[in-house]
Design a protein around this motif. Structure first.
Motif, PDB file in Angstrom:
ATOM      1  N   THR A 291      51.410  49.342  63.507  1.00 39.99           N
ATOM      2  CA  THR A 291      50.203  49.891  64.128  1.00 39.99           C
ATOM      3  C   THR A 291      50.257  51.419  64.189  1.00 39.99           C
ATOM      4  OG1 THR A 291      51.291  49.465  66.244  1.00 39.99           O
ATOM      5  CG2 THR A 291      49.614  47.889  65.538  1.00 39.99           C
ATOM      6  N   ALA A 292      51.455  51.981  64.329  1.00 40.26           N
ATOM      7  CA  ALA A 292      51.549  53.427  64.581  1.00 40.26           C
ATOM      8  C   ALA A 292      51.621  54.257  63.298  1.00 40.26           C
ATOM      9  CB  ALA A 292      52.774  53.717  65.447  1.00 40.26           C
ATOM     10  N   ILE A 293      52.131  53.719  62.223  1.00 42.80           N
ATOM     11  CA  ILE A 293      52.354  54.539  61.026  1.00 42.80           C
ATOM     12  C   ILE A 293      51.424  54.157  59.870  1.00 42.80           C
ATOM     13  CG2 ILE A 293      54.035  55.126  59.221  1.00 42.80           C
ATOM     14  CD1 ILE A 293      56.172  55.074  61.403  1.00 42.80           C
ATOM     15  N   THR A 294      51.467  52.865  59.485  1.00 44.66           N
ATOM     16  CA  THR A 294      50.736  52.479  58.270  1.00 44.66           C
ATOM     17  C   THR A 294      49.218  52.640  58.398  1.00 44.66           C
ATOM     18  OG1 THR A 294      52.520  50.924  57.863  1.00 44.66           O
ATOM     19  CG2 THR A 294      50.575  50.703  56.484  1.00 44.66           C
ATOM     20  N   PRO A 295      48.582  52.139  59.477  1.00 42.21           N
ATOM     21  CA  PRO A 295      47.114  52.266  59.521  1.00 42.21           C
ATOM     22  C   PRO A 295      46.618  53.714  59.438  1.00 42.21           C
ATOM     23  CG  PRO A 295      47.871  50.673  61.136  1.00 42.21           C
ATOM     24  CD  PRO A 295      49.092  51.352  60.611  1.00 42.21           C
ATOM     25  N   PRO A 296      47.203  54.665  60.231  1.00 45.54           N
ATOM     26  CA  PRO A 296      46.707  56.043  60.070  1.00 45.54           C
ATOM     27  C   PRO A 296      46.984  56.619  58.683  1.00 45.54           C
ATOM     28  CG  PRO A 296      48.443  55.941  61.749  1.00 45.54           C
ATOM     29  CD  PRO A 296      48.137  54.546  61.366  1.00 45.54           C
ATOM     30  N   ALA A 297      48.132  56.227  58.097  1.00 46.01           N
ATOM     31  CA  ALA A 297      48.450  56.733  56.751  1.00 46.01           C
ATOM     32  C   ALA A 297      47.433  56.215  55.741  1.00 46.01           C
ATOM     33  CB  ALA A 297      49.863  56.311  56.356  1.00 46.01           C
ATOM     34  N   MET A 298      47.083  54.936  55.879  1.00 48.64           N
ATOM     35  CA  MET A 298      46.110  54.335  54.970  1.00 48.64           C
ATOM     36  C   MET A 298      44.737  54.984  55.159  1.00 48.64           C
ATOM     37  SD  MET A 298      44.807  50.362  54.784  1.00 48.64           S
ATOM     38  CE  MET A 298      46.176  49.814  55.756  1.00 48.64           C
ATOM     39  N   ASP A 299      44.366  55.160  56.403  1.00 51.91           N
ATOM     40  CA  ASP A 299      43.073  55.761  56.724  1.00 51.91           C
ATOM     41  C   ASP A 299      42.981  57.164  56.124  1.00 51.91           C
ATOM     42  OD1 ASP A 299      40.598  56.059  57.842  1.00 51.91           O
ATOM     43  OD2 ASP A 299      41.323  56.492  59.869  1.00 51.91           O
ATOM     44  N   ALA A 300      44.045  57.952  56.336  1.00 56.66           N
ATOM     45  CA  ALA A 300      44.043  59.326  55.826  1.00 56.66           C
ATOM     46  C   ALA A 300      44.002  59.333  54.301  1.00 56.66           C
ATOM     47  CB  ALA A 300      45.292  60.058  56.331  1.00 56.66           C
ATOM     48  N   ASP A 301      44.752  58.456  53.695  1.00 59.42           N
ATOM     49  CA  ASP A 301      44.822  58.441  52.230  1.00 59.42           C
ATOM     50  C   ASP A 301      43.460  58.118  51.611  1.00 59.42           C
ATOM     51  OD1 ASP A 301      46.831  58.391  49.837  1.00 59.42           O
ATOM     52  OD2 ASP A 301      45.479  56.698  49.546  1.00 59.42           O
ATOM     53  N   PHE A 302      42.824  57.081  52.106  1.00 60.86           N
ATOM     54  CA  PHE A 302      41.516  56.726  51.543  1.00 60.86           C
ATOM     55  C   PHE A 302      40.472  57.809  51.874  1.00 60.86           C
ATOM     56  CE2 PHE A 302      42.881  52.051  51.542  1.00 60.86           C
ATOM     57  CZ  PHE A 302      43.063  52.039  50.169  1.00 60.86           C
ATOM     58  N   SER A 303      40.589  58.405  53.073  1.00 63.61           N
ATOM     59  CA  SER A 303      39.631  59.459  53.455  1.00 63.61           C
ATOM     60  C   SER A 303      39.770  60.671  52.544  1.00 63.61           C
ATOM     61  CB  SER A 303      39.866  59.899  54.904  1.00 63.61           C
ATOM     62  OG  SER A 303      39.665  58.823  55.765  1.00 63.61           O
ATOM     63  N   GLU A 304      40.999  60.973  52.143  1.00 68.61           N
ATOM     64  CA  GLU A 304      41.234  62.160  51.308  1.00 68.61           C
ATOM     65  C   GLU A 304      40.835  61.953  49.853  1.00 68.61           C
ATOM     66  OE1 GLU A 304      45.362  62.874  51.954  1.00 68.61           O
ATOM     67  OE2 GLU A 304      45.019  63.418  54.055  1.00 68.61           O
ATOM     68  N   HIS A 305      40.472  60.746  49.493  1.00 68.43           N
ATOM     69  CA  HIS A 305      40.104  60.480  48.094  1.00 68.43           C
ATOM     70  C   HIS A 305      38.753  59.760  48.010  1.00 68.43           C
ATOM     71  CE1 HIS A 305      44.398  61.269  47.904  1.00 68.43           C
ATOM     72  NE2 HIS A 305      44.122  61.779  46.731  1.00 68.43           N
ATOM     73  N   PRO A 306      37.715  60.459  48.497  1.00 65.80           N
ATOM     74  CA  PRO A 306      36.390  59.805  48.466  1.00 65.80           C
ATOM     75  C   PRO A 306      35.872  59.637  47.048  1.00 65.80           C
ATOM     76  CG  PRO A 306      36.195  62.104  49.119  1.00 65.80           C
ATOM     77  CD  PRO A 306      37.650  61.823  49.013  1.00 65.80           C
ATOM     78  N   GLU A 307      36.475  60.389  46.101  1.00 61.90           N
ATOM     79  CA  GLU A 307      35.980  60.346  44.721  1.00 61.90           C
ATOM     80  C   GLU A 307      36.384  59.052  44.010  1.00 61.90           C
ATOM     81  OE1 GLU A 307      38.620  61.897  45.719  1.00 61.90           O
ATOM     82  OE2 GLU A 307      40.214  61.378  44.327  1.00 61.90           O
ATOM     83  N   ALA A 308      37.338  58.312  44.587  1.00 59.95           N
ATOM     84  CA  ALA A 308      37.847  57.119  43.894  1.00 59.95           C
ATOM     85  C   ALA A 308      36.720  56.102  43.681  1.00 59.95           C
ATOM     86  CB  ALA A 308      38.976  56.499  44.688  1.00 59.95           C
ATOM     87  N   HIS A 343      36.805  51.711  54.787  1.00 58.89           N
ATOM     88  CA  HIS A 343      36.824  52.375  53.472  1.00 58.89           C
ATOM     89  C   HIS A 343      36.300  51.486  52.350  1.00 58.89           C
ATOM     90  CE1 HIS A 343      38.778  55.948  54.976  1.00 58.89           C
ATOM     91  NE2 HIS A 343      39.545  55.160  55.713  1.00 58.89           N
ATOM     92  N   LYS A 344      35.729  50.351  52.740  1.00 63.28           N
ATOM     93  CA  LYS A 344      35.140  49.440  51.746  1.00 63.28           C
ATOM     94  C   LYS A 344      36.116  49.187  50.596  1.00 63.28           C
ATOM     95  CE  LYS A 344      30.311  50.514  52.671  1.00 63.28           C
ATOM     96  NZ  LYS A 344      30.494  51.184  53.957  1.00 63.28           N
ATOM     97  N   VAL A 345      37.321  48.828  50.973  1.00 59.88           N
ATOM     98  CA  VAL A 345      38.346  48.514  49.963  1.00 59.88           C
ATOM     99  C   VAL A 345      37.848  47.326  49.132  1.00 59.88           C
ATOM    100  CG1 VAL A 345      40.716  47.676  49.654  1.00 59.88           C
ATOM    101  CG2 VAL A 345      40.212  49.426  51.374  1.00 59.88           C
ATOM    102  N   ASP A 346      38.006  47.427  47.819  1.00 57.28           N
ATOM    103  CA  ASP A 346      37.471  46.374  46.951  1.00 57.28           C
ATOM    104  C   ASP A 346      38.375  45.142  46.940  1.00 57.28           C
ATOM    105  OD1 ASP A 346      35.143  47.838  45.677  1.00 57.28           O
ATOM    106  OD2 ASP A 346      36.794  49.243  45.380  1.00 57.28           O
ATOM    107  N   LEU A 347      39.671  45.385  46.741  1.00 53.19           N
ATOM    108  CA  LEU A 347      40.606  44.247  46.644  1.00 53.19           C
ATOM    109  C   LEU A 347      41.816  44.508  47.526  1.00 53.19           C
ATOM    110  CD1 LEU A 347      40.750  43.537  42.789  1.00 53.19           C
ATOM    111  CD2 LEU A 347      39.900  41.974  44.541  1.00 53.19           C
ATOM    112  N   VAL A 348      42.254  43.493  48.256  1.00 54.30           N
ATOM    113  CA  VAL A 348      43.529  43.549  48.972  1.00 54.30           C
ATOM    114  C   VAL A 348      44.462  42.559  48.288  1.00 54.30           C
ATOM    115  CG1 VAL A 348      44.719  43.155  51.153  1.00 54.30           C
ATOM    116  CG2 VAL A 348      42.481  44.232  51.148  1.00 54.30           C
ATOM    117  N   LEU A 349      45.607  43.043  47.873  1.00 54.93           N
ATOM    118  CA  LEU A 349      46.541  42.230  47.080  1.00 54.93           C
ATOM    119  C   LEU A 349      47.752  41.862  47.927  1.00 54.93           C
ATOM    120  CD1 LEU A 349      46.440  44.508  43.900  1.00 54.93           C
ATOM    121  CD2 LEU A 349      44.958  42.562  44.442  1.00 54.93           C
TER     122      LEU A 349
END
Lengths: 438, 376
Positions: A291-308, A343-349
């Motif tokens: 809860t403390a590390i992965t979710p914020p890291a994921m949120d930041a990563d997808f936020s920083e790459h809106p062009e994807a 982030h409207k992730v398309d696929l979760v694997l």
């Protein structure tokens, strides 16, 4: 004259001293320290870091052991996959410190045409019983995007076979580019099935392999890793592999030492072609990281790459599953699910449940009408481990089958598709996914 | 005049560029539309143009053809993709490399003339039916017919492996083993035959034919990788150990039940008296019954495998408390006797628990949970 005579007399002594000091350097390298360390990689704009349990990485040495033949060759990525690649291997002996990569543009070139050469790096890590294992890596960072290369690794007269790989395309320059990802997980000792699936994925010429964890039953046992990597060498030596920590890898030093990956190797994102892929560790040593590390890291990563154009998340435990062994992971649904939705992730694997299952598109935990509105969760945990079954198929489920499988995901500018197949290559019609970008 | 000519030629060049870029954009949008509609004819029409999307269109057309079982068309489209890409000197060599790989794969599986396309389509249609709700036997028999009628099918060995897996799930291990024996002799890649041999050992182990499994594992040595051999050896050794423990637990239960029966007979004076005493629910059983009910209820809301095991253990617990209560009901209880009863009850519960867990194939699950901790 006196000075000259004195120098001439001193020369043998000086040479001896130099030799001894050189030997001392090599001697020093045999002293193992387990605290890890960091090394800046020449010509690359990144460094690599080893963890506790491994020694600091250093530039390859000169020692050639009794059998320096390279084995378990496999590729990884640390930097931009358009221009960089990491070749990794071990040698038959554990004492060879020398290692290089030779490479050139073109597919399946003969060894004498591999004109570029770069020295590697190496480090050791400590396995069970205090046994030291040596890993060699070679980082190449001057590659052209969307290009096919041939390479081999080794030293002296001992070189690996020549393998071929592709770099990621520059999608701005080539909007017609297509990237193909192999997706598979949970081999865990089923080596015959794993070899078949690796062969099937290889036949589809992927650019990148996404492995959703549980490659081995016990992550600390090096023999299991050797078998896993050897069975997949033709595949892993032709496409970089990105693997997430499963509960059976158990954050072992063997796992982190043998796979070169971006960031801290646990929670990281990277762009490959049109796709932003985030990899999360859902079996961390410290459970609070969930809860403390992965979710914020994921949120930041997808936020920083809106062009994807496309977004994918890979981790081990299944957020949604009808499986009777583990089922849906409710904790992950509540901790990670909102970020997937945001982030409207398309696929979760995922893996973990040894079967194949694909959900209907989900948003906020509810089934929605189309892939445009929700995320599809895929569990493909059948790379060889003994299969699990299910009792009741969840309302969220689109298709479920207790079967060994792998999948290929194809990403283009406007379309994202997935095909699933069995170890003999027969297609699974229920395992087809398709989405067009609106 | 020269100036006007230059201007005209520049204008013509600009117009050409605009038309070319529009054509390019049109091709991109045509490609997108045709791909999303899976319109193979439209894709082939784009492939016949000279746009940058031509080779991509041939590749997409080939995939759709392969998915629909038309291996002849898939091969032809892939050949076109390779030729188109090479003819225009496309730097997209990745596409050519991949198309060559796909062509080789399709030829290997579908045959030189696409002759196996219909068999592949039938197999892919039938296989999912083995696991969907309902009786899969009809699909299994159709697959058996397909395997018998096409012995030269490149995937024959793996088709037989799938049939065997289906019969094993249906509880017919002997029929599964017969198909796996056939699969070992069938054509196809060596990897598939190795898989058939390994699967046969796995089925032998699961079916309890441990001596035969030992023999088959001995024959496999030298052909399988060390890891596969070790994995199968581990499975076999574990199966042997669990079989021995299971028999020991059954034997223990039989001994305890016999001892309880004789003790009851001696205490009640006759078998009839013992039966009468057993017919009355003792206080211990009445006390434990609601607890068992709650346990079963709670377990049924969670993992179904665990739920079934808890159900069996709870029933065994009721039976043990009943017998124990009936034994103690008619006689004076000394400390020594109470201790003996408690020990016997603990042994019986332990034995029943092991049998329930083992029958539910939950031993590995428990070991994994012990090692890795519970799922969060």
């Amino acid at each position: 004259l006196l000075l000259q005579k004195g120098l001439m007399r001193a020369l043998p002594l000086l040479s001896l001293l130099l030799l001894v000091s050189a030997c001392d350097d090599e001697e020093e390298s045999t002293v193992f320290t387990e605290d890890g360390g960091t090394l800046e990689i020449d010509d690359c704009d990144y460094s690599i870091t080893t963890r506790y349990g491994a020694e600091p990485p250093r530039v390859s040495g000169k020692i050639i052991g009794p059998d320096p033949t390279p084995r378990v060759v496999h590729l990884g990525i640390v930097g931009d996959p358009k221009t960089t690649i990491v070749a990794q291997w071990r040698t038959v002996d554990e004492t060879t410190t020398a290692g290089s990569i030779r490479y050139a543009t073109g597919a399946n070139l003969p060894a004498d045409q591999l004109k570029n050469e770069k020295k590697g790096v190496r480090f050791r890590y400590e396995g069970t019983g205090g046994v030291l294992y040596q890993v060699h890596q070679a980082h190449v960072c001057d590659l052209e995007p969307g290009t096919t290369y041939s390479y081999q690794v080794g030293t002296g007269d001992h070189w690996s076979p020549v393998y071929t790989f592709h770099t990621a395309p520059d999608v701005t320059a080539h909007p017609d580019a297509e990237t193909v990802f192999g997706f598979v997980g949970d081999s865990r000792g089923g080596h015959d099935v794993w070899t078949q699936l690796a062969d099937q994925i290889k036949q589809r010429t992927p650019d990148l392999i996404l492995f959703s964890g549980d490659a081995v039953t016990i992550g600390l046992i090096q023999d299991e890793w050797e078998e896993f990597l050897a069975a997949a060498e033709p595949l892993f030596a032709s496409a970089p592999v990105v693997i997430t920590n499963g509960n059976h890898e158990a954050n072992a030093i063997n796992f982190y030492s043998q796979f070169a990956m971006p960031g801290d190797q646990e929670d990281f994102g990277f762009t490959y072609g049109f796709t932003r892929i985030f990899v999360g560790n859902d079996s961390p040593d410290n459970p609070s990281a969930l809860t403390a590390i992965t979710p914020p890291a994921m949120d930041a990563d997808f936020s920083e790459h809106p062009e994807a154009r496309w977004r994918m998340l890979m981790h081990h435990r299944c957020q949604w599953s009808s499986g009777s062994r583990h089922g849906s992971d409710v904790a992950l649904q509540s901790a990670w699910g909102p970020i997937v939705d945001k982030h409207k992730v398309d696929l979760v694997l995922n893996g973990h449940e040894h079967m194949f299952e694909m959900t209907k598109p989900l948003f906020g935990g509810q089934v929605v009408s189309s892939n445009q509105q929700g995320t599809v969760y895929v569990v493909a945990g059948g790379a060889g481990a003994e299969l699990y079954g299910w009792d009741t198929v969840g309302a969220f489920s689109q298709y479920v089958e207790s079967v060994h499988t792998a999948a290929v995901i194809r990403a283009r500018n406007d379309t994202l598709t997935m095909e699933t197949f069995r170890p003999d290559g027969t297609a699974i019609p229920g395992g087809v996914y398709s989405k067009t970008h609106l | 005049v020269a100036c006007i000519r230059r201007r005209i030629s520049r204008l013509a060049l600009a117009a050409l560029l605009v038309v070319a870029s529009l054509a390019h954009a049109d091709n991109a949008s045509d490609f997108r539309d045709a791909s999303s509609r899976r319109d193979i004819d439209a894709l082939e029409r784009i492939g016949a143009t000279t746009s940058p999307w031509a080779d991509d269109a041939w590749v997409e057309a080939a995939r759709i053809a392969e998915q629909s079982g038309d291996y002849v068309r898939a091969r032809r489209d892939l050949e076109q993709a390779i030729a188109t890409s090479r003819a225009v000197g496309s730097p997209d060599s990745v596409l050519v490399h991949r198309a060559e790989g796909d062509l080789a794969r399709i030829t290997r599986v579908g045959g030189e003339k696409g002759e196996w396309g219909a068999v592949i389509a039938e197999e892919e249609r039938l296989l999912p039916a083995l696991q969907t709700p309902g009786d899969p036997r009809e699909a299994l028999r159709a697959l058996e017919k397909l395997a018998r009628e096409h012995p030269g099918y490149p995937r024959a060995a793996m088709l037989m492996v799938q049939i065997a897996a289906g019969w094993e799930r249906e509880g017919d291990a002997d029929r599964a083993l017969a198909w796996l024996a056939d699969a070992q002799r069938a054509g196809g890649p060596p990897l598939d035959r190795l898989r058939a041999r390994a699967d046969r050992i796995r089925v032998l182990i699961r079916a309890g034919y441990l001596t035969e499994a030992e023999h088959a594992l001995g024959e496999l040595r030298g052909e399988a990788s060390p890891g596969l051999s070790a994995n199968l050896r581990d499975k076999l050794d574990r199966a042997k150990l669990r079989r021995d423990v299971r028999w020991a637990m059954y034997a223990l239960l039989v001994v305890l039940v016999a001892a309880a029966a004789f003790a009851m007979r001696r205490s009640a004076g006759s078998w009839r008296g013992a039966g009468c005493r057993l017919a009355r629910p003792p206080l211990e059983a009445l006390f434990f019954l609601p607890i068992a009910g709650v346990l079963i209820l709670v377990a049924s809301t969670g993992n179904p495998l665990v739920g079934r095991a808890v159900w069996a253990i709870a029933i065994a617990g009721v039976a043990i408390s009943w017998i124990n209560g009936a034994l103690l009901a008619g006689s004076r209880v000394t400390l020594r006797r109470a201790i003996v009863h408690a020990l016997c009850a603990i042994l019986a519960v332990g034995a029943a628990t092991y049998i329930a867990v083992d029958r539910g194939h939950l031993v590995d699950f428990l070991v994994e949970t012990w090692r890795e901790g519970p799922d969060p």
